[in-house]
Design a protein around this motif. Structure first.
Motif, PDB file in Angstrom:
ATOM      1  N   SER A 272      62.113  15.409  58.056  1.00  0.00           N
ATOM      2  CA  SER A 272      63.549  15.363  57.789  1.00  0.00           C
ATOM      3  C   SER A 272      64.358  15.518  59.078  1.00  0.00           C
ATOM      4  O   SER A 272      65.533  15.856  59.035  1.00  0.00           O
ATOM      5  N   HIS A 273      63.727  15.223  60.231  1.00  0.00           N
ATOM      6  CA  HIS A 273      64.434  15.349  61.510  1.00  0.00           C
ATOM      7  C   HIS A 273      65.651  14.415  61.536  1.00  0.00           C
ATOM      8  O   HIS A 273      65.528  13.208  61.375  1.00  0.00           O
ATOM      9  N   GLY A 274      66.827  14.994  61.686  1.00  0.00           N
ATOM     10  CA  GLY A 274      68.052  14.200  61.776  1.00  0.00           C
ATOM     11  C   GLY A 274      68.470  13.525  60.485  1.00  0.00           C
ATOM     12  O   GLY A 274      69.337  12.651  60.500  1.00  0.00           O
ATOM     13  N   ARG A 275      67.897  13.927  59.355  1.00  0.00           N
ATOM     14  CA  ARG A 275      68.280  13.304  58.083  1.00  0.00           C
ATOM     15  C   ARG A 275      68.177  14.318  56.958  1.00  0.00           C
ATOM     16  O   ARG A 275      67.303  15.194  56.951  1.00  0.00           O
TER      17      ARG A 275
ATOM     18  N   GLY B 172      76.444  12.510  62.826  1.00  0.00           N
ATOM     19  CA  GLY B 172      75.644  11.735  61.892  1.00  0.00           C
ATOM     20  C   GLY B 172      76.457  10.686  61.154  1.00  0.00           C
ATOM     21  O   GLY B 172      77.690  10.723  61.136  1.00  0.00           O
ATOM     22  N   ASP B 173      75.751   9.722  60.565  1.00  0.00           N
ATOM     23  CA  ASP B 173      76.426   8.754  59.693  1.00  0.00           C
ATOM     24  C   ASP B 173      75.927   8.960  58.265  1.00  0.00           C
ATOM     25  O   ASP B 173      75.053   9.777  58.008  1.00  0.00           O
ATOM     26  N   MET B 174      76.497   8.206  57.341  1.00  0.00           N
ATOM     27  CA  MET B 174      76.214   8.470  55.925  1.00  0.00           C
ATOM     28  C   MET B 174      76.105   7.164  55.152  1.00  0.00           C
ATOM     29  O   MET B 174      76.666   6.139  55.544  1.00  0.00           O
ATOM     30  N   LYS B 175      75.376   7.235  54.053  1.00  0.00           N
ATOM     31  CA  LYS B 175      75.279   6.108  53.137  1.00  0.00           C
ATOM     32  C   LYS B 175      75.034   6.661  51.746  1.00  0.00           C
ATOM     33  O   LYS B 175      74.488   7.766  51.593  1.00  0.00           O
TER      34      LYS B 175
ATOM     35  N   LEU C  61      66.379  18.748  52.236  1.00  0.00           N
ATOM     36  CA  LEU C  61      65.567  18.139  53.285  1.00  0.00           C
ATOM     37  C   LEU C  61      64.472  17.300  52.656  1.00  0.00           C
ATOM     38  O   LEU C  61      63.981  17.610  51.564  1.00  0.00           O
ATOM     39  N   PHE C  62      64.075  16.243  53.366  1.00  0.00           N
ATOM     40  CA  PHE C  62      62.962  15.399  52.910  1.00  0.00           C
ATOM     41  C   PHE C  62      61.645  16.046  53.325  1.00  0.00           C
ATOM     42  O   PHE C  62      61.333  16.140  54.518  1.00  0.00           O
ATOM     43  N   GLY C  63      60.866  16.502  52.354  1.00  0.00           N
ATOM     44  CA  GLY C  63      59.559  17.065  52.637  1.00  0.00           C
ATOM     45  C   GLY C  63      58.481  16.007  52.587  1.00  0.00           C
ATOM     46  O   GLY C  63      58.739  14.835  52.283  1.00  0.00           O
ATOM     47  N   PRO C  64      57.238  16.382  52.873  1.00  0.00           N
ATOM     48  CA  PRO C  64      56.134  15.412  52.795  1.00  0.00           C
ATOM     49  C   PRO C  64      55.838  15.020  51.356  1.00  0.00           C
ATOM     50  O   PRO C  64      56.113  15.767  50.420  1.00  0.00           O
ATOM     51  N   GLU C  65      55.299  13.821  51.204  1.00  0.00           N
ATOM     52  CA  GLU C  65      54.834  13.325  49.901  1.00  0.00           C
ATOM     53  C   GLU C  65      55.922  13.400  48.836  1.00  0.00           C
ATOM     54  O   GLU C  65      55.720  13.913  47.735  1.00  0.00           O
ATOM     55  N   ASN C  66      57.116  12.885  49.179  1.00  0.00           N
ATOM     56  CA  ASN C  66      58.240  12.793  48.246  1.00  0.00           C
ATOM     57  C   ASN C  66      58.692  14.145  47.691  1.00  0.00           C
ATOM     58  O   ASN C  66      59.170  14.239  46.552  1.00  0.00           O
ATOM     59  N   SER C  67      58.535  15.188  48.479  1.00  0.00           N
ATOM     60  CA  SER C  67      59.022  16.506  48.072  1.00  0.00           C
ATOM     61  C   SER C  67      60.381  16.776  48.722  1.00  0.00           C
ATOM     62  O   SER C  67      60.818  16.045  49.621  1.00  0.00           O
ATOM     63  N   TYR C  68      61.054  17.830  48.262  1.00  0.00           N
ATOM     64  CA  TYR C  68      62.350  18.220  48.795  1.00  0.00           C
ATOM     65  C   TYR C  68      62.383  19.735  48.994  1.00  0.00           C
ATOM     66  O   TYR C  68      61.726  20.488  48.277  1.00  0.00           O
ATOM     67  N   PHE C  69      63.167  20.148  49.985  1.00  0.00           N
ATOM     68  CA  PHE C  69      63.427  21.564  50.209  1.00  0.00           C
ATOM     69  C   PHE C  69      64.929  21.782  50.246  1.00  0.00           C
ATOM     70  O   PHE C  69      65.666  20.963  50.812  1.00  0.00           O
ATOM     71  N   VAL C  70      65.392  22.882  49.672  1.00  0.00           N
ATOM     72  CA  VAL C  70      66.812  23.221  49.788  1.00  0.00           C
ATOM     73  C   VAL C  70      67.076  23.720  51.192  1.00  0.00           C
ATOM     74  O   VAL C  70      66.450  24.673  51.664  1.00  0.00           O
TER      75      VAL C  70
ATOM     76  N   ASN D  52      72.251  10.674  58.341  1.00  0.00           N
ATOM     77  CA  ASN D  52      71.292  10.402  59.408  1.00  0.00           C
ATOM     78  C   ASN D  52      71.947  10.612  60.759  1.00  0.00           C
ATOM     79  O   ASN D  52      73.104  10.220  60.972  1.00  0.00           O
ATOM     80  N   ASN D  53      71.205  11.228  61.669  1.00  0.00           N
ATOM     81  CA  ASN D  53      71.712  11.483  63.017  1.00  0.00           C
ATOM     82  C   ASN D  53      70.599  11.196  64.015  1.00  0.00           C
ATOM     83  O   ASN D  53      69.567  11.872  64.006  1.00  0.00           O
ATOM     84  N   ASN D  54      70.803  10.200  64.855  1.00  0.00           N
ATOM     85  CA  ASN D  54      69.793   9.827  65.843  1.00  0.00           C
ATOM     86  C   ASN D  54      69.842  10.676  67.098  1.00  0.00           C
ATOM     87  O   ASN D  54      68.964  10.560  67.968  1.00  0.00           O
ATOM     88  N   GLN D  55      70.868  11.527  67.203  1.00  0.00           N
ATOM     89  CA  GLN D  55      71.069  12.300  68.422  1.00  0.00           C
ATOM     90  C   GLN D  55      70.761  13.783  68.259  1.00  0.00           C
ATOM     91  O   GLN D  55      70.794  14.531  69.242  1.00  0.00           O
ATOM     92  N   ASP D  56      70.488  14.240  67.056  1.00  0.00           N
ATOM     93  CA  ASP D  56      70.386  15.676  66.797  1.00  0.00           C
ATOM     94  C   ASP D  56      69.429  15.896  65.633  1.00  0.00           C
ATOM     95  O   ASP D  56      69.326  15.042  64.745  1.00  0.00           O
ATOM     96  N   PHE D  57      68.731  17.027  65.633  1.00  0.00           N
ATOM     97  CA  PHE D  57      67.837  17.326  64.500  1.00  0.00           C
ATOM     98  C   PHE D  57      68.621  17.692  63.250  1.00  0.00           C
ATOM     99  O   PHE D  57      68.098  17.644  62.142  1.00  0.00           O
ATOM    100  N   ARG D  58      69.919  18.044  63.423  1.00  0.00           N
ATOM    101  CA  ARG D  58      70.793  18.336  62.289  1.00  0.00           C
ATOM    102  C   ARG D  58      71.498  17.053  61.871  1.00  0.00           C
ATOM    103  O   ARG D  58      71.990  16.312  62.715  1.00  0.00           O
TER     104      ARG D  58
END
Length: 296
Positions: free
Chosen positions: A188-191, A222-225, A254-263, A209-215
């Motif tokens: 979930s780096h930058g997204r 960041g930009d948005m869609k 946050l996007f976790g591995p294998e289609n998981s999510y974290f708050v 999504n942010n290509n310049q920052d981990f946040r």
């Protein structure tokens, strides 16, 4: 009889972003024929010997049917609640949402997924964490890892740490402040996802999504869609909002591995302009409709 309301903003933080949010809520309320005013918290005297809020110039206010809080003045929210005024969100919700440590403790007690999190011990202003302690954190969470202060907004007070030297310097600088350590979610780096919850429903979502920052925060570049969440993301967001008894909240996942999510965070005072423009959903209208149902 016409309903009345107050929108509470912080009188020392009158920026375009906060006023814009207040005016969006005010416009939605006016459409519903609600007589609503934007009130600065520092225009109200919290005289505990009085049962009526007073203006600085001795004017006595007529109590509103509800208060919409765009602030973190918990004492004012509690004062209004003691006078019998419904506050959205409540003082207890604002307090828990504002404190990331309290939030994460509440979420884990209900088995709602969060990144691996370790609460830092209280450090007084002249104390530091030992090298052994910091090495144990790295052993548990790996490197890089994330450090978050308990209090902060717009992605600030959140730090990515890449080695033990950075960790030692940062924790030394955080003397006297509550903070926590958290595993870095590389997937979930930058997204991330912002889901807006009203009541027990997710009404809008966007991916950031942010290509310049981990946040991923828009404030940090960041930009948005628009984002259409699956049922798993919806359930986690609603459960997270309900965990802190929020009437409405912006829940960041946050996007976790294998289609998981974290708050990542629950925002009880989430600004809605970006999400409204990104998705086309009038979130202010949804919030006011919800409040009308609650106070009816």
């Amino acid at each position: 009889m016409k309903k009345t309301g107050w929108i509470i903003v912080n009188g020392n933080l009158i920026t375009d972003k906060f006023i814009d949010y207040a005016k969006m809520i005010q416009a939605a309320a006016i459409k519903r024929h609600i007589d609503i005013s934007i009130m600065k918290n520092n225009d109200i005297l919290l005289d505990l010997s009085d049962k009526q809020p007073l203006h600085l110039h001795k004017q006595t206010y007529t109590l509103p049917d509800f208060a919409f809080f765009i602030d973190k003045d918990i004492y004012l929210a509690q004062y209004l609640e003691q006078l019998g005024i419904p506050v959205f969100n409540s003082s207890s919700t604002i307090e828990m949402s504002d404190d990331k440590i309290q939030t994460y403790q509440r979420l884990t007690s209900l088995d709602i997924p969060i990144p691996h999190t370790i609460i830092a011990p209280k450090i007084y202003t002249k104390g530091v964490l030992s090298d052994d302690y910091l090495q144990s954190i790295i052993h548990k969470l790996g490197i890089p890892l994330v450090v978050k202060e308990a209090f902060g907004s717009f992605g600030e007070q959140v730090y990515l740490v890449n080695n033990v030297e950075e960790l030692k310097e940062l924790t030394n600088n955080l003397q006297g402040k509550p903070f926590l350590f958290q595993s870095y979610i590389s997937s979930s780096h930058g997204r991330d996802i912002r889901l807006q919850v009203v009541g027990n429903e997710v009404i809008a979502g966007m991916e950031r999504n942010n290509n310049q920052d981990f946040r991923a925060n828009i404030t940090n570049g960041g930009d948005m869609k628009p984002f259409t969440p699956d049922q798993k993301a919806i359930n986690i967001a609603v459960d997270a909002a309900q965990a802190i008894n929020a009437d409405f909240a912006g829940v960041d996942l946050l996007f976790g591995p294998e289609n998981s999510y974290f708050v990542c965070e629950i925002n009880a005072n989430a600004h809605i302009r970006n999400l409204t423009e990104c998705t086309g959903v009038n979130i202010a209208d949804k919030m006011i409709t919800y409040i009308e149902r609650k106070i009816r």
